[in-house]
Design a protein around this motif. Structure first.
Motif, PDB file in Angstrom:
ATOM      1  N   ALA A 192      30.306 -45.338 -56.459  1.00 51.12           N
ATOM      2  CA  ALA A 192      30.314 -44.922 -57.856  1.00 51.12           C
ATOM      3  C   ALA A 192      30.972 -43.552 -58.021  1.00 51.12           C
ATOM      4  O   ALA A 192      30.997 -42.736 -57.089  1.00 51.12           O
ATOM      5  CB  ALA A 192      28.886 -44.883 -58.396  1.00 51.12           C
ATOM      6  N   LEU A 193      31.492 -43.319 -59.204  1.00 51.49           N
ATOM      7  CA  LEU A 193      31.982 -41.986 -59.561  1.00 51.49           C
ATOM      8  C   LEU A 193      30.782 -41.144 -59.973  1.00 51.49           C
ATOM      9  O   LEU A 193      29.962 -41.574 -60.790  1.00 51.49           O
ATOM     10  CB  LEU A 193      32.972 -42.078 -60.721  1.00 51.49           C
ATOM     11  N   THR A 194      30.659 -39.953 -59.414  1.00 52.65           N
ATOM     12  CA  THR A 194      29.529 -39.082 -59.725  1.00 52.65           C
ATOM     13  C   THR A 194      30.026 -37.676 -60.021  1.00 52.65           C
ATOM     14  O   THR A 194      31.129 -37.289 -59.604  1.00 52.65           O
ATOM     15  CB  THR A 194      28.517 -39.030 -58.566  1.00 52.65           C
ATOM     16  N   GLY A 195      29.205 -36.914 -60.719  1.00 55.42           N
ATOM     17  CA  GLY A 195      29.571 -35.541 -60.999  1.00 55.42           C
ATOM     18  C   GLY A 195      28.459 -34.803 -61.699  1.00 55.42           C
ATOM     19  O   GLY A 195      27.441 -35.392 -62.095  1.00 55.42           O
ATOM     20  N   THR A 196      28.658 -33.511 -61.856  1.00 56.71           N
ATOM     21  CA  THR A 196      27.709 -32.658 -62.568  1.00 56.71           C
ATOM     22  C   THR A 196      28.484 -31.660 -63.413  1.00 56.71           C
ATOM     23  O   THR A 196      29.660 -31.399 -63.160  1.00 56.71           O
ATOM     24  CB  THR A 196      26.793 -31.886 -61.600  1.00 56.71           C
ATOM     25  N   MET A 197      27.793 -31.126 -64.406  1.00 55.02           N
ATOM     26  CA  MET A 197      28.362 -30.085 -65.245  1.00 55.02           C
ATOM     27  C   MET A 197      27.215 -29.233 -65.763  1.00 55.02           C
ATOM     28  O   MET A 197      26.134 -29.759 -66.044  1.00 55.02           O
ATOM     29  CB  MET A 197      29.143 -30.700 -66.413  1.00 55.02           C
ATOM     30  N   PRO A 198      27.417 -27.923 -65.886  1.00 52.83           N
ATOM     31  CA  PRO A 198      26.356 -27.096 -66.458  1.00 52.83           C
ATOM     32  C   PRO A 198      25.957 -27.616 -67.846  1.00 52.83           C
ATOM     33  O   PRO A 198      26.821 -27.913 -68.683  1.00 52.83           O
ATOM     34  CB  PRO A 198      27.004 -25.710 -66.547  1.00 52.83           C
ATOM     35  N   ALA A 199      24.664 -27.729 -68.064  1.00 56.77           N
ATOM     36  CA  ALA A 199      24.179 -28.317 -69.313  1.00 56.77           C
ATOM     37  C   ALA A 199      24.624 -27.516 -70.534  1.00 56.77           C
ATOM     38  O   ALA A 199      24.853 -28.094 -71.603  1.00 56.77           O
ATOM     39  CB  ALA A 199      22.660 -28.426 -69.277  1.00 56.77           C
ATOM     40  N   ASP A 200      24.776 -26.211 -70.376  1.00 61.41           N
ATOM     41  CA  ASP A 200      25.146 -25.410 -71.544  1.00 61.41           C
ATOM     42  C   ASP A 200      26.620 -25.553 -71.916  1.00 61.41           C
ATOM     43  O   ASP A 200      27.072 -24.982 -72.901  1.00 61.41           O
ATOM     44  CB  ASP A 200      24.781 -23.934 -71.341  1.00 61.41           C
ATOM     45  N   ARG A 201      27.375 -26.333 -71.132  1.00 61.25           N
ATOM     46  CA  ARG A 201      28.772 -26.600 -71.467  1.00 61.25           C
ATOM     47  C   ARG A 201      28.955 -27.921 -72.216  1.00 61.25           C
ATOM     48  O   ARG A 201      30.051 -28.200 -72.714  1.00 61.25           O
ATOM     49  CB  ARG A 201      29.632 -26.641 -70.200  1.00 61.25           C
ATOM     50  N   VAL A 202      27.900 -28.746 -72.263  1.00 60.57           N
ATOM     51  CA  VAL A 202      28.033 -30.091 -72.821  1.00 60.57           C
ATOM     52  C   VAL A 202      27.338 -30.166 -74.171  1.00 60.57           C
ATOM     53  O   VAL A 202      26.125 -29.974 -74.270  1.00 60.57           O
ATOM     54  CB  VAL A 202      27.453 -31.155 -71.863  1.00 60.57           C
ATOM     55  N   ARG A 203      28.117 -30.433 -75.191  1.00 55.37           N
ATOM     56  CA  ARG A 203      27.564 -30.565 -76.545  1.00 55.37           C
ATOM     57  C   ARG A 203      26.921 -31.934 -76.735  1.00 55.37           C
ATOM     58  O   ARG A 203      25.848 -32.062 -77.329  1.00 55.37           O
ATOM     59  CB  ARG A 203      28.677 -30.378 -77.579  1.00 55.37           C
ATOM     60  N   ALA A 204      27.589 -32.989 -76.236  1.00 56.01           N
ATOM     61  CA  ALA A 204      27.106 -34.356 -76.440  1.00 56.01           C
ATOM     62  C   ALA A 204      27.755 -35.263 -75.404  1.00 56.01           C
ATOM     63  O   ALA A 204      28.721 -34.888 -74.725  1.00 56.01           O
ATOM     64  CB  ALA A 204      27.439 -34.835 -77.851  1.00 56.01           C
ATOM     65  N   ALA A 205      27.217 -36.468 -75.288  1.00 52.79           N
ATOM     66  CA  ALA A 205      27.779 -37.470 -74.393  1.00 52.79           C
ATOM     67  C   ALA A 205      27.707 -38.832 -75.062  1.00 52.79           C
ATOM     68  O   ALA A 205      26.783 -39.115 -75.838  1.00 52.79           O
ATOM     69  CB  ALA A 205      27.028 -37.502 -73.063  1.00 52.79           C
ATOM     70  N   ALA A 206      28.682 -39.678 -74.752  1.00 56.20           N
ATOM     71  CA  ALA A 206      28.689 -41.058 -75.230  1.00 56.20           C
ATOM     72  C   ALA A 206      28.738 -41.990 -74.030  1.00 56.20           C
ATOM     73  O   ALA A 206      29.555 -41.790 -73.117  1.00 56.20           O
ATOM     74  CB  ALA A 206      29.881 -41.313 -76.140  1.00 56.20           C
ATOM     75  N   LEU A 207      27.871 -42.989 -74.019  1.00 55.23           N
ATOM     76  CA  LEU A 207      27.869 -44.037 -73.009  1.00 55.23           C
ATOM     77  C   LEU A 207      28.307 -45.315 -73.713  1.00 55.23           C
ATOM     78  O   LEU A 207      27.673 -45.741 -74.687  1.00 55.23           O
ATOM     79  CB  LEU A 207      26.478 -44.240 -72.403  1.00 55.23           C
ATOM     80  N   LEU A 208      29.392 -45.930 -73.237  1.00 57.05           N
ATOM     81  CA  LEU A 208      30.001 -47.053 -73.942  1.00 57.05           C
ATOM     82  C   LEU A 208      30.253 -48.215 -72.985  1.00 57.05           C
ATOM     83  O   LEU A 208      30.899 -48.040 -71.941  1.00 57.05           O
ATOM     84  CB  LEU A 208      31.340 -46.639 -74.555  1.00 57.05           C
ATOM     85  N   SER A 209      29.765 -49.399 -73.331  1.00 57.13           N
ATOM     86  CA  SER A 209      30.226 -50.591 -72.620  1.00 57.13           C
ATOM     87  C   SER A 209      31.678 -50.834 -73.007  1.00 57.13           C
ATOM     88  O   SER A 209      32.162 -50.316 -74.024  1.00 57.13           O
ATOM     89  CB  SER A 209      29.356 -51.801 -72.981  1.00 57.13           C
ATOM     90  N   ASP A 210      32.403 -51.639 -72.211  1.00 56.87           N
ATOM     91  CA  ASP A 210      33.823 -51.812 -72.533  1.00 56.87           C
ATOM     92  C   ASP A 210      34.035 -52.587 -73.826  1.00 56.87           C
ATOM     93  O   ASP A 210      35.116 -52.528 -74.415  1.00 56.87           O
ATOM     94  CB  ASP A 210      34.596 -52.428 -71.361  1.00 56.87           C
ATOM     95  N   GLY A 211      32.983 -53.266 -74.294  1.00 58.36           N
ATOM     96  CA  GLY A 211      33.071 -53.910 -75.596  1.00 58.36           C
ATOM     97  C   GLY A 211      33.053 -52.924 -76.741  1.00 58.36           C
ATOM     98  O   GLY A 211      33.527 -53.232 -77.841  1.00 58.36           O
ATOM     99  N   ALA A 212      32.535 -51.724 -76.506  1.00 59.66           N
ATOM    100  CA  ALA A 212      32.552 -50.658 -77.508  1.00 59.66           C
ATOM    101  C   ALA A 212      33.735 -49.722 -77.303  1.00 59.66           C
ATOM    102  O   ALA A 212      34.366 -49.281 -78.263  1.00 59.66           O
ATOM    103  CB  ALA A 212      31.243 -49.867 -77.469  1.00 59.66           C
ATOM    104  N   SER A 213      34.059 -49.433 -76.041  1.00 55.91           N
ATOM    105  CA  SER A 213      35.161 -48.508 -75.773  1.00 55.91           C
ATOM    106  C   SER A 213      36.511 -49.107 -76.135  1.00 55.91           C
ATOM    107  O   SER A 213      37.504 -48.376 -76.280  1.00 55.91           O
ATOM    108  CB  SER A 213      35.167 -48.088 -74.299  1.00 55.91           C
ATOM    109  N   ARG A 214      36.591 -50.435 -76.318  1.00 58.80           N
ATOM    110  CA  ARG A 214      37.882 -51.064 -76.605  1.00 58.80           C
ATOM    111  C   ARG A 214      38.492 -50.567 -77.909  1.00 58.80           C
ATOM    112  O   ARG A 214      39.704 -50.691 -78.104  1.00 58.80           O
ATOM    113  CB  ARG A 214      37.774 -52.592 -76.611  1.00 58.80           C
ATOM    114  N   LEU A 215      37.682 -49.995 -78.802  1.00 57.96           N
ATOM    115  CA  LEU A 215      38.244 -49.399 -80.012  1.00 57.96           C
ATOM    116  C   LEU A 215      39.283 -48.343 -79.657  1.00 57.96           C
ATOM    117  O   LEU A 215      40.307 -48.196 -80.336  1.00 57.96           O
ATOM    118  CB  LEU A 215      37.143 -48.767 -80.864  1.00 57.96           C
ATOM    119  N   VAL A 216      39.034 -47.616 -78.554  1.00 59.03           N
ATOM    120  CA  VAL A 216      39.935 -46.549 -78.114  1.00 59.03           C
ATOM    121  C   VAL A 216      40.884 -47.031 -77.028  1.00 59.03           C
ATOM    122  O   VAL A 216      42.110 -46.912 -77.151  1.00 59.03           O
ATOM    123  CB  VAL A 216      39.136 -45.332 -77.599  1.00 59.03           C
ATOM    124  N   ASP A 217      40.340 -47.584 -75.934  1.00 60.20           N
ATOM    125  CA  ASP A 217      41.180 -47.793 -74.754  1.00 60.20           C
ATOM    126  C   ASP A 217      41.937 -49.107 -74.738  1.00 60.20           C
ATOM    127  O   ASP A 217      42.848 -49.287 -73.924  1.00 60.20           O
ATOM    128  CB  ASP A 217      40.367 -47.620 -73.452  1.00 60.20           C
TER     129      ASP A 217
END
Length: 276
Positions: A192-217
């Protein structure tokens, strides 16, 4: 953390996606559907698999601070043990799913992405969102799509071509040089792809199945920034509604060739900043 999410099955089908959240974490899975006429070796089905694995993961991530790949590997082993005496887990079409795990722990945002669901991070002061997607399945499948994409996606010929495409890709699943998904092999978690980021740098996150992300990608009807703004201002159900509108406008796949005319769509939006 404020969480909103929505999920909607493709018309006429059971929903094979899964989404859940705790005060500090979120889990999204997209079950890999078995085309009509194709065997999976499992009597339970893909919806059962994604819901069982997802439920196991949300319980684990609530109770353990262990590394996310470890939690996923243990969850895969647990689910396999629930049906290894009734189903053929060696079957190449055994049910599988994409996985996104996101957790806020101490001062960090941690994530894991396996297969082609999409994680989008709205990073403070960054010009563009950070997009994490494992595209190895798309790379493996690119050479086999031409026949399917050339056919009317509402036709019997397209359905047969899609089944052949899916069955061909099974030989690339969970092996080096192919792609990795959650199925029966816990070693997939290490890929799997993994990573971290300082919490104070992240305003929001979106988790999308490919059925939802298809609007963009796939449809290219919005940017990742516009998708984040839709999620924040109007909610996940609105994003999914835009996907359905696009799908209905192209029922034969003439504008956007695709394996599934309509797909299960799931979107979760996590806000890490206090509303003004």
């Amino acid at each position: 953390m404020r969480v909103t999410f929505a999920t909607q099955a493709a018309p006429g089908r059971a929903n094979e996606d899964f989404v859940a959240a705790t005060p500090d974490a979120a889990v999204l899975l997209d079950g890999a559907g078995t085309p009509p006429g194709s065997d999976s070796g499992c009597s339970h089905g893909v919806a059962w698999y994604s819901r069982t694995l997802g439920s196991t993961l949300i319980a684990s991530i609530s109770q353990s601070a262990g590394p996310l790949p470890e939690l996923l590997a243990e969850a895969i082993k647990t689910v396999s043990s629930l049906h290894d005496d009734t189903c053929d887990l060696a079957h190449p079409g055994s049910p599988s799913a994409t996985v996104i795990l996101l957790r806020r722990r101490d001062d960090l945002i941690e994530w894991l992405v396996l297969a082609d669901s999409v994680l989008v991070l709205d990073v403070i002061d960054a010009p563009e969102p950070t997009v994490i997607c494992d595209d190895r399945e798309a790379q493996a499948g690119a050479r086999y799509r031409a026949e399917m994409d050339a056919l009317d996606s509402g036709s019997d010929a397209h359905a047969s071509a899609h089944r052949r495409y899916v069955e061909t890709l099974r030989s690339y699943r969970n092996r080096d040089g192919g792609f990795w998904v959650a199925a029966t092999d816990p070693l997939a978690a290490d890929q799997a792809l993994t990573g971290t980021m300082p919490a104070d740098r992240v305003r929001a996150a979106a988790l999308l199945s490919d059925g939802a992300s298809r609007l963009v990608d796939r449809f290219h009807l919005a940017t990742w920034r516009e998708a984040l703004d839709t999620l924040d201002q109007h909610g996940p159900a609105d994003l999914i509604s835009q996907v359905r509108t696009a799908e209905h406008s192209d029922p034969h796949g003439e504008r956007w060739p695709r394996g599934k005319t309509y797909d299960d769509a799931t979107a979760a939006h996590l806000s890490f900043t206090s509303p003004e």
